[in-house]
Write an enzyme that holds these catalytic residues in place. Structure first.
Site, PDB file in Angstrom:
ATOM      1  CE  LYS A 186     -13.880 -12.134  19.117  1.00 25.60           C
ATOM      2  NZ  LYS A 186     -12.873 -12.165  20.208  1.00 25.60           N
ATOM      3  CB  CYS A 191       4.942  19.104 -13.322  1.00 28.02           C
ATOM      4  SG  CYS A 191       4.445  19.809 -11.727  1.00 28.02           S
TER       5      CYS A 191
END
Length: 533
Positions: free
Chosen positions: A43, A442
């Site tokens: 870049k 649960c």
């Protein structure tokens, strides 16, 4: 144009090179290790130096017959006579890139959304780069992180095309298997490759780094061909029948007390004691721990992990993340219970983060919870409870969600539905009193995790654990284990509620624990009310 191997796609980043490591030496070593295609990304470099760098890199790539692409810069690609260009959404339009490059050049496009992929299909690019999948320090992101589970919807758009797909963004050897497994589309379309930057470029041994990545990719590819849904051969065999299912369940119930697996549970604090007692009563051993600094050590010694977000707090999320990753790394099953996921934005975001970070073996929830997870409003929730009559087609829903999440899914309710993405088992056992005690869901998670632990240990023993394949996502029969967990708890509930000493929910719970302690495999088989579709 010859077929291109995109399996290990190297994106360069010279700023990441270790001290005194030459770029061209690193590039050649990475190719020797298994890199199959290279993208030169610069870049900050001026045009003259970029062209010079590209020409030198091309000499090395040509030596090994590896395609070399240039990021963004068509002019540099032309000057260096490389194999193609990769562009982003805001770079030169694909039509212009095609017009400028020689016929047969490779053209790739970055995609961050389904709309981007649809556009890429229209433009007939050669491949797409999907990302960022994980957070990355090698590139400033201009688009949101899509996460592992966001890749599948984008891959599905490529059906019927010859366009290839690679994932990019923070991919390394430690998360590669999770990336590959979790990103498969519901039509079983998998990635053609992964783009890697720092895990190779920043390594002092890029050849070894590339070899490690390529090995994982090839093992996954082989595994995916044999087990498209990511599940290993199960105990009940390829032909799923009521008899084979029950045979598998009985095997697990028979062996759990002998094996006595240790099950790590990060669970709802309201019912932690009840969950621990349930775990003990069926023959496993619980350890209830939430401290994040213990997670890696516990993953080594435990046979399964249960993550339940019932009473989730911000400070517990880190432990859940670490525990799941560690369990995945040791091929230990992870049972996930997204309690009340639809209730708050915090729960939704936490669940998204957890499931994008590690792979669940089993996901268990009621209709409201799983609807929220799937992003549908067909069933709503009120706190941790479902509202309404449920899904119009629960079998199709649970199968689709299992395919999307790449795991076994358990939908709880008056009838329980369990799917591995291919088959669906419905179970009509149980009693409504289960819904009158706190944390029955649960406790079911504890049962499922315990039987998943047994299934995993059986698989490890059969594979002679020292030689176990560490590149597959799962070890053991999670499908049968989930069925066993549901059947054992619901059959026990039917027996317990009929006892003379049970007068209501208060006396039911201790009776349930007692029945589970004494429950025999024969009772489970004889009482099971299951249907297979």
């Amino acid at each position: 144009m010859k077929p291109i191997d995109y399996s290990l796609y190297l994106v360069t980043g010279r700023n990441l090179l270790p001290p005194n490591k030459d770029f061209f030496t690193s590039l050649e070593e990475s190719i020797q290790g298994g890199v199959t295609i290279v993208q030169l990304r610069e870049k900050e470099l001026d045009t003259h130096d970029f062209v010079d760098l590209a020409k030198k890199a091309k000499v090395i790539c040509d030596k090994y017959n590896i395609p070399l692409l240039i990021n963004d810069r068509v002019d540099v690609a032309l000057a260096a006579n490389v194999d193609g260009v990769h562009v982003g959404q805001t770079d030169m339009p694909i039509e212009d890139v095609r017009r400028l490059l020689p016929p047969g050049s490779i053209v790739g496009l970055s995609c961050n959304t389904v709309a981007h992929v649809k556009d890429a299909v229209r433009l007939k690019v050669d491949y797409i780069g999907i990302g960022a999948v994980w957070g990355t320090q090698t590139k400033k992101l201009t688009q949101p992180i899509i996460g592992v589970r966001g890749v599948g919807a984008m891959l599905a758009e490529l059906e019927g095309t010859n366009i290839k797909a690679v994932a990019i963004g923070g991919i390394k050897s430690t998360n590669l298997l999770r990336t590959l497994h979790g990103s498969v589309a519901t039509n079983n379309r998998a990635l053609d490759g992964v783009a890697v930057v720092s895990d190779i470029v920043a390594s002092t041994e890029p050849k070894a780094a590339a070899e490690r990545l390529q090995k994982i990719f090839q093992k996954f590819k082989q595994s995916h061909e044999n087990h498209p849904l990511g599940l290993q051969d199960n105990l009940i065999g390829s032909q799923v029948t009521v008899g084979s299912v029950l045979n598998g369940v009985v095997q697990l119930v028979c062996q759990i007390r002998e094996i006595n697996p240790l099950v790590h549970q990060i669970t709802n604090t309201v019912v932690a004691t009840q969950s621990a007692n349930i775990t003990l009563s069926i023959g496993a051993s619980p350890i209830m721990a939430t401290e994040f600094r213990e997670m890696a050590d516990l993953a080594r010694i435990c046979s399964a992990l249960l993550v339940n977000i019932g009473t989730i707090r911000h400070e517990n999320v880190e432990g859940m993340l670490i525990a799941g990753v560690a369990a995945n790394s040791y091929k230990k099953p992870v049972v996930f219970d997204p309690v009340g996921v639809g209730a708050t934005s915090f729960r939704k975001e936490t669940v998204r983060s957890l499931l994008d970070t590690w792979q669940a073996s089993v996901i268990k929830g009621n209709a409201g919870e799983l609807a929220a997870l799937a992003g549908t409003t067909e069933v709503l929730s009120k706190g941790v409870d479902s509202v309404g009559s449920g899904f119009k087609d629960p079998e199709a829903f649970v199968k689709d969600l299992a395919r999307r999440e790449r795991c076994v899914v358990v939908l709880t309710g008056a009838t329980d539905y369990i799917s591995d993405g291919t088959s669906v088992v419905s179970i009509r056992n149980g009693d409504e009193i289960l819904g009158r005690i706190t944390g029955s869901g649960c406790m079911l998670g504890s049962c499922i995790a315990s039987y998943c632990a047994v299934a995993t240990q059986i698989a490890q023993a059969n594979a002679n654990n020292s030689d176990a394949d560490r590149t597959t996502m799962f070890q053991g029969d999670m499908f049968t284990a989930a069925i066993a967990g549901v059947l054992v708890l619901t059959v026990a509930a039917e027996i317990a509620v009929k006892r003379d000493d049970v007068k209501g929910p208060g006396t039911f719970l201790p009776a349930l624990i007692d029945v589970l302690w004494a429950l025999t495999p024969e009772q489970v088989r004889e009482s099971a009310k299951i249907i297979i579709k």
